[in-house]
Design a protein around this motif. Structure first.
Motif: not given
Ligand code: BGC
Length: 722
Positions: A337-347, A122-132, A63-67
């Protein structure tokens, strides 16, 4: 960030920080949310808060917000501001669920699997995950084992192509790119052959079997660039994989050149003590460090022992740094290191998760993965007359299969709904009670009432199978038949003169011999995912012509298991003589009920005219495939090779290539395969890879049993490409 900066960061870390960087915990522990996580395997480790918030990665959050919040909280306290890695089991879908991997194997369509994996990423990245923690490249031959559902089946070539496709789908060019995540291939190695099919049991096989069958698919995933590898729970050659220098140092890193991160499976480091190869935690930690095992998942051996091990001179600082640097490099590769949130994005989560485009991909994947096993003119359904629908999978959204992540069965269309849309009031239902979660192992008996309720239906669809919770991890079974009341339902409908169409939902090949005679058609639907019901309806009603072929053989009985197509030659082959002193059983044929590679269609295909030719240095096989029926449709042209005589015993045949083709009625296509040196090669007694001159049987066909064969002689020095 350049490598020097990574090295500086590592050099600046305290030993305690390094140990926690190498430890993976659950986010619940960081927030003290779930006391149960502090018991179980972790009870003795007593992490203090400082340690908890120095862990390098976490397991299973989403979940983007949680992560975003978790990362923010973490970075606030972190001394060096090294971002956390978020890893999870997104096995066949995040919210939009694709068919289970065993079903995806049946598509024989790596391109489609890559597309499906890209949706998952795409779905996992938007939800803030980095590794499956996928793909699972474990080769499987034993359907008693519940985890066969997570594998792409019994064949190294198919399994390898699918694993590589999934890696490409998850990672794209670079897992750090937007919408991509890193892939962790698992479970290295040979987890797929626990003795007796019993979960977590001993695995024991010769080096030759390991090389011939079990290792190739992991290797393909690594060739495709998988960023991580997870070790398996089992032993290989009496050493648990998690501390196996043979597997981790020699094969993975030295031979295959893998430079990524190795993570243990859940608490597997601590379990070295249960395996009785470590007298205490110190010895467990020491062994794993020597093997180059980077991240310990969900136990506290590294956290509790690295300092003492170093002080006692049992491990070196270089060995620890080697692991830490690999972990930091993975974080760097992901751009954290540049973007610790990567693709986590609630929208984006709102826009992407379960969007129509993703559901369309899931529907295509589900349609292509279903296998028509039998059809005596019952399918597709005709244009008129009432159609009955019964069975525990008729009116349930429980079609997602194990590891369905954030997928919601309650939001998933049922077969009843999908068929209603196509058939309207032609559809009549009876005995549709689903399996009760965690309840009885059978549904209530309603066979006679069903036969009565469906009396006006000439044709009845029985949506039967095994409940999702009897498949997946820790779900081994010794009885693979349909439950008693499901079998009874099929027999009752047949006895009432109905044409029975069995649609099977399962995570493994089931033993369907006892009901096969009573079925006019059988469609293996597996656990087909979010759009699975629509896909089944498309096939039943004829708007899609089934094209799936089996990724795993179907046994005639449990007593035959393991039954698979690529077995080794024996001294007394069943075909040799018509007497009993050949390999076989008194009460059952050797062959499976349905072989690997098998699958029917609503049209007919003929595959013939195999020709072998040399074009300069290149050896080619070419075969003609023709759609001789009346509908357009797809099939899978398969190339098998057998080494007629070699320095070690070789399999009777091995799939070496395949091509999925779609043809219009009367359309014909010449399918050409290049036979490369690798396709003739194997590891010899000295574990040397190569091919030996001599005779080879080249075979083509539409399944692993019915093949056309040409014998060729390949002389020594037969050119660059064999
Ligand atoms: C499973 C792995 C999984 C891990 C983390 C283990 O029990 O064997 O496949 O990735 O848990 O959830």
């Amino acid at each position: 960030m350049d490598r020097n900066r990574i090295l500086e960061l590592a050099a600046d870390m305290t030993l305690e920080e390094k140990a926690m960087q190498m430890t993976q915990l659950s986010p619940d522990m960081l927030y003290h949310l779930s006391p149960s996580n502090l018991t179980g395997p972790l009870r003795e480790w007593k992490f203090d808060d400082k340690q908890l918030w120095e862990t390098g990665s976490v397991l299973g959050p989403s979940g983007a917000a949680y992560l975003r919040k978790l990362q923010e909280d973490y970075l606030k306290t972190s001394r060096q501001k090294i971002p956390l890695l978020f890893m999870s089991d997104v096995i066949h879908g995040y919210v939009t669920i694709m068919p289970i991997p065993l079903a995806q194997g049946c598509t024989f369509d790596p391109g489609l699997c890559e597309e499906a994996a890209a949706v998952v990423a795409a779905e996992s990245a938007a939800a803030g995950l980095h590794v499956t923690f996928s793909p699972m490249a474990d080769l499987v031959r034993d359907p008693r084992w519940g985890r066969v559902m997570e594998s792409c089946g019994e064949d190294p070539c198919l399994n390898g192509r699918m694993a590589a496709a999934m890696v490409r789908g998850y990672q794209g060019e670079n897992p750090g790119d937007k919408g991509r995540i890193a892939a962790c291939v698992k479970h290295f190695a040979a987890y797929g052959q626990p003795e007796g099919g019993r979960e977590y049991n001993t695995v024991d096989m010769s080096r030759g079997v390991l090389r011939d069958f079990y290792l190739p698919a992991y290797r393909e995933a690594i060739r495709a660039g998988a960023a991580l590898v997870m070790t398996s729970f089992n032993t290989v050659e009496r050493i648990p994989a998690t501390c196996s220098k043979l597997l981790l140092r020699r094969i993975l890193r030295q031979e295959w050149g893998f430079e990524g991160v190795v993570i243990s499976d859940y608490a597997a480091v601590e379990e070295l003590m249960n395996h009785s190869v470590a007298a205490d935690a110190l010895e467990a930690g020491e062994k794993c460090i020597h093997a180059g095992m980077d991240i310990e998942m969900m136990s506290g051996v590294y956290a509790g022992t690295l300092k003492a091990l170093l002080e006692q001179g049992r491990i070196t600082e270089e060995e620890i740094d080697e692991c830490v640097i690999r972990i930091l490099e993975l974080k760097n590769r992901l751009g954290l290191f540049e973007n610790p949130w990567k693709d986590a994005d609630e929208q984006e989560e709102k826009e992407l998760l379960y969007c129509q485009k993703h559901l369309d991909t899931a529907r295509r994947a589900a349609r292509e993965s279903m296998v028509l096993l039998k059809n005596q003119g019952a399918l597709p359904l005709g244009e008129a007359g009432k159609v009955g629908l019964a069975g525990p999978f008729a009116c349930t959204g429980n079609l997602l299969g194990g590891w369905h992540c954030e997928g919601r069965p309650e939001n998933t269309r049922s077969l009843g709904e999908a068929l209603q849309e196509k058939l309207g009031d032609r559809l009549v239902t009876a005995m549709t009670e689903p399996f009760a979660w965690g309840g009885e192992r059978d549904v209530p008996d309603g066979a006679e009432e069903a036969a009565l309720g469906l009396k006006d239906c000439e044709i009845c669809i029985v949506a039967a199978g095994e409940p999702e919770w009897e498949t997946g991890e820790a779900s081994s079974k010794t009885n693979l038949r349909l439950s008693r009341n499901q079998e009874k339902l099929i027999h009752a409908l047949h006895a009432a003169g109905k044409r029975v169409v069995l649609v099977l939902f399962s995570g493994r090949p089931l033993e369907i011999g006892p009901v096969l005679e009573d079925c006019d058609a059988v469609l293996q639907a597996w656990f087909p995912g979010s759009a699975g019901a629509d896909a089944v309806a498309d096939i039943l009603c004829g708007s899609y012509n089934p094209s799936g072929h089996l990724s795993m053989s179907f046994p005639r009985s449990v007593g035959q298991i393991p039954v698979y197509y690529n077995y080794y030659n024996t001294g007394r082959p069943a075909e040799a003589k018509a007497d009993s002193y050949v390999t076989g059983y008194r009460d059952c044929p050797n062959s499976p009920l349905f072989p690997f590679g098998y699958g029917l269609s609503y049209t007919d295909f003929v595959c013939e005219g195999l020709k072998i030719s040399w074009a300069g240095d290149l050896l080619k096989a070419s075969v003609r495939v023709r759609n001789t029926g009346k509908r357009s449709g797809g099939t899978v042209v398969q190339l098998y090779i057998r080494d007629v005589s070699a320095s070690v015993v070789r399999p009777v045949k091995e799939l070496r290539d395949f091509r999925k083709v779609f043809l219009e009625p009367d359309e014909e296509m010449q399918v050409e395969f290049s036979i490369t040196e690798d396709m003739l090669s194997f590891y010899d007694e000295q574990e040397k890879w190569g091919w030996e001159p001599g005779e080879f049987d080249i075979m083509t066909g539409l399944d692993s049993e019915q093949v056309e064969t040409r014998r060729i002689f390949v002389p020594a020095g037969a050119g660059r490409e064999a």
